[in-house]
Scaffold this motif. Structure first.
Motif, short mmCIF file in Angstrom:
data_model
loop_
_atom_site.label_atom_id
_atom_site.label_comp_id
_atom_site.label_asym_id
_atom_site.label_seq_id
_atom_site.Cartn_x
_atom_site.Cartn_y
_atom_site.Cartn_z
N ASN A 331 0.73 -1.39 0.04
CA ASN A 331 0.02 0.06 0.09
C ASN A 331 1.00 1.25 0.08
OD1 ASN A 331 -2.55 -1.16 -0.11
ND2 ASN A 331 -2.41 -1.49 2.18
N LEU A 332 2.11 1.08 -0.21
CA LEU A 332 2.94 2.31 -0.04
C LEU A 332 2.72 3.43 -1.09
CD1 LEU A 332 6.72 1.06 0.29
CD2 LEU A 332 5.19 2.72 1.89
N ASP A 333 2.35 3.07 -2.26
CA ASP A 333 2.10 4.05 -3.40
C ASP A 333 0.68 4.61 -3.18
OD1 ASP A 333 1.23 1.47 -4.01
OD2 ASP A 333 2.34 1.30 -6.04
N ILE A 334 -0.04 4.12 -2.38
CA ILE A 334 -1.53 4.54 -2.41
C ILE A 334 -1.94 5.00 -0.94
CG2 ILE A 334 -2.25 3.04 -4.22
CD1 ILE A 334 -3.38 1.23 -2.52
N SER A 335 -1.18 4.78 0.12
CA SER A 335 -1.58 5.02 1.45
C SER A 335 -0.66 5.88 2.23
CB SER A 335 -1.92 3.59 2.05
OG SER A 335 -2.02 3.86 3.45
N PRO A 336 -0.87 6.90 2.62
CA PRO A 336 0.02 7.97 3.28
C PRO A 336 0.22 7.29 4.48
CG PRO A 336 -1.73 9.21 2.25
CD PRO A 336 -2.04 7.95 1.99
N THR A 337 -0.67 6.51 5.40
CA THR A 337 -0.77 6.09 6.72
C THR A 337 0.49 4.70 6.44
OG1 THR A 337 -2.81 6.50 7.30
CG2 THR A 337 -1.51 4.63 8.32
#
Length: 413
Positions: A331-337
């Protein structure tokens, strides 16, 4: 000084001689000597009531210090005890925690080389240590089989040697060289085809088959690793260890024998333990893990961040590596969290001197982000899926034709 005997346990004859002289100079003439835990237990059994203090090393051939302390705890002795060691401080902290939790009368730690001043201070000072009396609650294990996989089926598969060991490459984040492999179980069923571990590991854990399954994967993984590691300048192999296996106090010796048989160095092997399950039997887990670390195995906290006690586990167990769960990597490229959690985990690991492995890497953007964050090792389908022993050799040979520089340039475009 102490009216009774002081028992010195250490395999180094020069250090034993120096300690005996120091103790004599301090007015302590009653000294017993043991070269390891076995000899020390014989002396404790023979002179228990006459021993007033124990000074013990940790890393010894035969019976090491952690195992010796466990046997002392079984005797319910309250003989004052101190540790002498030159071992890594984080590992010592874990062993001290284990010693206290076992109810032993821990008095302190002497760092080698031992000075006479430190020795005198230790023997003269009464250190009060709060004993933690904790008994892990033993829960009844369900024997319910998962899906159509039954205990009988899995038992036969183990006997018939149907469980295979696949290897998934691990990549140096800086150079993009191959520097390791993770050993993963795969079951080739004659009728159901290839069965993934999430369908049979729980069956093995719940029905007392997990140790034999683990040893089979270790044997096969080490055999494959021995054949391919000569193709690389340096590499490690990682094995997943069920928390259930941490109840087996003979595990460090069994795994050590497997390494000796395959002529693999301890420093080349990483033991991965899922952090969310470590608290099931804290004392036994800490016992086994500290002894694995003493022997030279690397310890990795797997699926970091998916449990509720990640930071507590890092504090209490002697990990050398932190493995970030694929849930966050993917989820790195879509989730700031996810970005924040991974970045924080990397910074934490760096400050603790731990290597960081990111699994589940599937895109060039994820690789770029992880490299910029300072992640050490990358693992995922972008590089390769898990491969059997023949496929991994072919993959390595093919990779030689594509240099790390070529790969790096591809990622930067």
């Amino acid at each position: 000084m102490i009216d009774k005997f002081i028992l010195v346990v250490d395999d180094d004859p020069l250090l034993r001689k120096i300690l005996a002289r120091m103790l004599k100079d301090l007015g302590q003439h009653k000294v017993l000597i043991a070269i390891d835990g076995f000899a020390a237990m014989d002396l404790v059994t023979k002179h228990g009531n006459d021993i007033g203090f124990i000074l013990s090393d940790l890393k010894m051939p035969g019976m090491d210090g952690v195992e010796f302390f466990r046997h002392l705890a079984e005797l319910e002795t309250q003989i004052p005890l101190a540790i002498m060691t030159g071992t890594d401080s984080r590992l010592v902290e874990s062993i001290v925690e284990l010693t206290i939790r076992r109810g032993l009368n821990y008095k302190g730690t002497l760092t080698k080389p031992v000075s006479q001043y430190a020795l005198a201070s230790l023997l003269q000072t009464q250190i009060t240590v709060t004993t933690v009396s904790e008994k892990a609650t033993v829960t009844n294990i369900s024997r319910t089989a998962v899906s159509e996989i039954t205990v009988a089926m899995l038992g036969k598969a183990i006997i018939r040697d149907e469980i295979e060991c696949y290897l998934q490459p691990q990549i140096d984040a800086k150079t993009l060289d191959v520097i390791g492999f993770e050993a993963l179980a795969r079951w080739h069923h004659p009728e159901l085809g290839l069965i993934m571990p999430d369908r049979f590991i729980t069956v093995a854990e719940n029905n007392f088959l997990i140790d034999e399954l683990t040893f089979q994967i270790f044997r096969k993984g080490l055999e494959s690793f021995r054949k391919i590691k000569s193709k690389l300048d340096y590499a490690t192999i990682s094995f997943n260890l069920s928390s259930n296996s941490l109840n087996n106090t003979e595990l460090p010796e069994i795994l050590s024998d497997l390494l000796y048989e395959n002529k693999i160095q301890f420093s080349e092997v990483v033991i991965e333990i899922t952090e969310s399950k470590l608290s099931l039997d804290f004392v036994n887990s800490l016992d086994v893990m500290t002894r694995l670390s003493l022997k030279g195995f690397n310890l990795s906290i797997d699926d970091f961040g998916t449990g509720f006690s990640s930071l507590e586990q890092l504090q209490k167990f002697p990990f050398t590596e932190l493995k970030i769960d694929r849930v966050f990597t993917q989820n790195l490229d879509i989730s700031p969290t996810s970005q924040l959690l991974v970045e924080s985990s990397v910074r934490l690991a760096q400050k603790m001197g731990l290597k960081v492995v990111a699994e589940g890497v599937e895109t060039e953007q994820q690789i770029s982000q992880l490299r910029s964050m300072g992640c050490d090792i990358l693992q995922g389908f972008y590089f390769s899926k898990a491969l059997d022993s023949k496929q991994i050799e072919i993959w390595l040979n093919n990779r030689k034709n594509t240099t790390s520089l070529d790969i790096s340039q591809t990622l930067s475009t």
